[in-house]
Design an enzyme around this catalytic site. Sequence first.
Site, PDB file in Angstrom:
ATOM      1  N   GLU A  19       0.823  -1.157   0.038  1.00 61.86           N
ATOM      2  CA  GLU A  19       0.026   0.009   0.016  1.00 61.86           C
ATOM      3  C   GLU A  19       0.864   1.482  -0.018  1.00 61.86           C
ATOM      4  O   GLU A  19       0.368   2.218  -0.719  1.00 61.86           O
ATOM      5  CB  GLU A  19      -0.785  -0.229   1.252  1.00 61.86           C
ATOM      6  CG  GLU A  19      -1.988  -0.808   1.252  1.00 61.86           C
ATOM      7  CD  GLU A  19      -2.953  -1.247   2.375  1.00 61.86           C
ATOM      8  OE1 GLU A  19      -4.044  -1.506   2.371  1.00 61.86           O
ATOM      9  OE2 GLU A  19      -2.181  -0.949   3.369  1.00 61.86           O
ATOM     10  N   MET A  20       1.907   0.956   0.559  1.00 64.10           N
ATOM     11  CA  MET A  20       2.827   2.562   0.682  1.00 64.10           C
ATOM     12  C   MET A  20       3.317   2.627  -0.359  1.00 64.10           C
ATOM     13  O   MET A  20       3.623   3.745  -1.045  1.00 64.10           O
ATOM     14  CB  MET A  20       4.052   2.091   2.001  1.00 64.10           C
ATOM     15  CG  MET A  20       3.661   2.434   3.020  1.00 64.10           C
ATOM     16  SD  MET A  20       4.904   2.373   4.256  1.00 64.10           S
ATOM     17  CE  MET A  20       5.732   4.062   3.770  1.00 64.10           C
TER      18      MET A  20
END
Length: 156
Positions: A96-97
Site C-alpha cells: 500500500e505504501m
Amino acid sequence: MKKQIYLAGGFFSDKQNDLVTRAHTALEHNPTVGYIHSPREHQYQNVTAENDPAGIFGSYEWATETYNNDLTAMGLADLAVVVWDNVQPDMGTAWEMGYLAALHKPIVLTCEDAVEQVGINLMLIKGSKTFLTQVQELKDFDFNLIPTKLYKGLII
C-alpha cells in the site's frame, strides 16, 4: 480544510490491531482530519476470518472486491497514515505504501518500535514525508501542512 486519510497498517496480530486502533482514535480527535478509511473496517461484505457467515473469506470474490475497494480509497485519499510494525512487517501495508507513493500521496509513517539501531527499509523511509515515533502524535499533527520530520536511524 479537513483531510481524507487512508490509514494503512497490518491487523494480523494483537500489536498490529492495537496500533491501528490507537491511530484511528488519535485521528478521530484531530481537527484537520475529516474521513478515515481503514481497510480493517472495510472488508468486502464486512467479512473477516472470525466473522464469515457466507463462507467467502479468502475467496477470489472476497479478495477482488476488498482489493478494489482499497484501491479506490487510496485514490480518493488526500494522504496516508501508516502504522508500521517493524518486528512483524505486513507485506500488504508495504505494498500500500508503494502504491500510495506512486499516486504521489504524502505518507506519514509512524513506528513505535526502537528502530534506530535495527533500521527500517529504505523504500519505506524514502517514500515517507514524515516519520513519527508515537501514534499519539497523530492527534495533534497538522494534516493541512504535513510538516516534514525525517527519520534519523539506520536505513537498510
